[in-house]
Design a protein around this motif. Sequence first.
Motif, PDB file in Angstrom:
ATOM      1  N   SER A   1       0.682  -1.312  -0.172  1.00 17.20           N
ATOM      2  CA  SER A   1      -0.034   0.016  -0.013  1.00 17.20           C
ATOM      3  C   SER A   1       0.842   1.196  -0.028  1.00 17.20           C
ATOM      4  O   SER A   1       0.411   2.418  -0.484  1.00 17.20           O
TER       5      SER A   1
ATOM      6  N   VAL B   1      -6.983  -2.522  -0.293  1.00 13.85           N
ATOM      7  CA  VAL B   1      -5.971  -2.398   0.610  1.00 13.85           C
ATOM      8  C   VAL B   1      -6.759  -2.641   1.807  1.00 13.85           C
ATOM      9  O   VAL B   1      -7.840  -2.230   2.258  1.00 13.85           O
TER      10      VAL B   1
ATOM     11  N   VAL C   1      -7.132  -2.624   6.095  1.00 10.05           N
ATOM     12  CA  VAL C   1      -6.670  -1.839   7.231  1.00 10.05           C
ATOM     13  C   VAL C   1      -7.003  -2.282   8.545  1.00 10.05           C
ATOM     14  O   VAL C   1      -8.252  -2.895   8.525  1.00 10.05           O
TER      15      VAL C   1
ATOM     16  N   SER D   1      -2.082  -0.914   7.036  1.00  9.23           N
ATOM     17  CA  SER D   1      -2.567  -1.783   5.926  1.00  9.23           C
ATOM     18  C   SER D   1      -1.833  -3.312   6.498  1.00  9.23           C
ATOM     19  O   SER D   1      -0.782  -3.322   7.107  1.00  9.23           O
TER      20      SER D   1
ATOM     21  N   ARG E   1     -11.783  -2.036   4.251  1.00  6.44           N
ATOM     22  CA  ARG E   1     -11.265  -2.391   2.941  1.00  6.44           C
ATOM     23  C   ARG E   1     -11.449  -1.182   1.971  1.00  6.44           C
ATOM     24  O   ARG E   1     -12.609  -0.596   1.862  1.00  6.44           O
TER      25      ARG E   1
ATOM     26  N   TRP F   1      -8.126   4.335  -1.298  1.00  5.87           N
ATOM     27  CA  TRP F   1      -6.917   4.309  -0.480  1.00  5.87           C
ATOM     28  C   TRP F   1      -5.985   5.682  -0.759  1.00  5.87           C
ATOM     29  O   TRP F   1      -5.600   6.422   0.178  1.00  5.87           O
TER      30      TRP F   1
END
Length: 415
Positions: free
Chosen positions: A45, A80, A82, A88, A149, A155
């Motif tokens: 990420s 991604v 998290v 991440s 997500r 992101w």
Amino acid sequence: MAFAGLDVGTTSSKAVVYDGEGTVLGTGRAPMHWDTGSFGTQTDSERLCRSAFDALNAAAQAAGVPVQAVGVTSMGESGVLVDAQGQSLTPVIAWHDDRDGAEVADLVATIGPDTFGGVAGKPLRGQWSLTKHRWLLTHDPAARAAVRRFDVAGWVVHRLGGDPALEMSLAGRTGWFDIAAGDWWDDALAWSGATRSLMPPVVPAGAPVGMITSDDVNLLLRNAVLTFAGHDHQASALGARATGPGHELDSSGTAEALVRTIDALPSRGDVARLAEAGITTDPSVEAGHWSLLGGTEGGLAQQRAMERLGMDLAELDRAAESPGSEAGAQWRAVVEKAADEALTLHRAMDEVVGPAARVVVTGGWRHSSEVMRAKRSRFANLEVSAVEEAGALGAATLAARACGAIGPHEHLGVT
């Protein structure tokens, strides 16, 4: 006033700053690095953000003027995960990675191609987010601690300072979204091990989602309004002004796609029929419309052929014109196959929504004389766009709309 479009793509991130007339003030580009090995193709990420930020910073610095708004478009499907602290947890798996074969087979057996195609609007194959999410939950224990997500654009926007959100056309690329209902599909979420709470709020393209506050970007970008510009192929269609009635975009890049914007959602049966032909149906970045997208890996195959043959594009095109050239023959074969794959998808769209009145070609492969020869022999009413970065222009157009500089149906730039 100045507006930036950021296109976070498979091979690179591209950013362009435009003035109110659509004139280019500054550009930036940064490579997107992937790790490829026995596990598949993935990145992380931070590397993803660095590519996006480097491109955006370079464009802002080259422009040298304050930017009022930034629109972000991106590749779809990758995500991604998290934790509660926003860190991440897992690799970002490439959209074209095929590690999820077992998951795809189980999805076929459990939900089935017809249901998946009709509800999600997608061919049942290993491209969508839900099968890679299930793979991560099975093979990477860290994924089980995820509380949110993000998709790629989400992101990047969040790291720039924007609110957690997922643009609607990109929600459609996950396989979790019931496109007719405009809501998450609970059966698909349950199958993959995901939940509604994992997903950010869904927003339309062009909606303001905060301002840039990150210290990692040029001061000329500080406090710029942020918005989503949706899936990269749809942003390209907007930038090339190929979203009108009967218009079709041929985005001829690494991931080639034919994109047709329509004003009514086909029946569930027709959506499933399109999916069976390899065509996705998604909400459009143009409000109240829908997008058909027939994607191939033709551009990727052409890139791999160019690398394998060890020649640049101009050399390959010249070789293709020489009857005795082995490299030219190989290049012609790859290009012809890619063009045939695109034509098959084009005709499948015609069968459901009628013929296209106009096909507009964008993307890097339009600079190949051999690629364009193959396309012109197959597609009527073909035009080549003069826009160098159609995705960035589409994203900047939505940025200008988001901050109220232009109306909801107006465009930056000229055709």
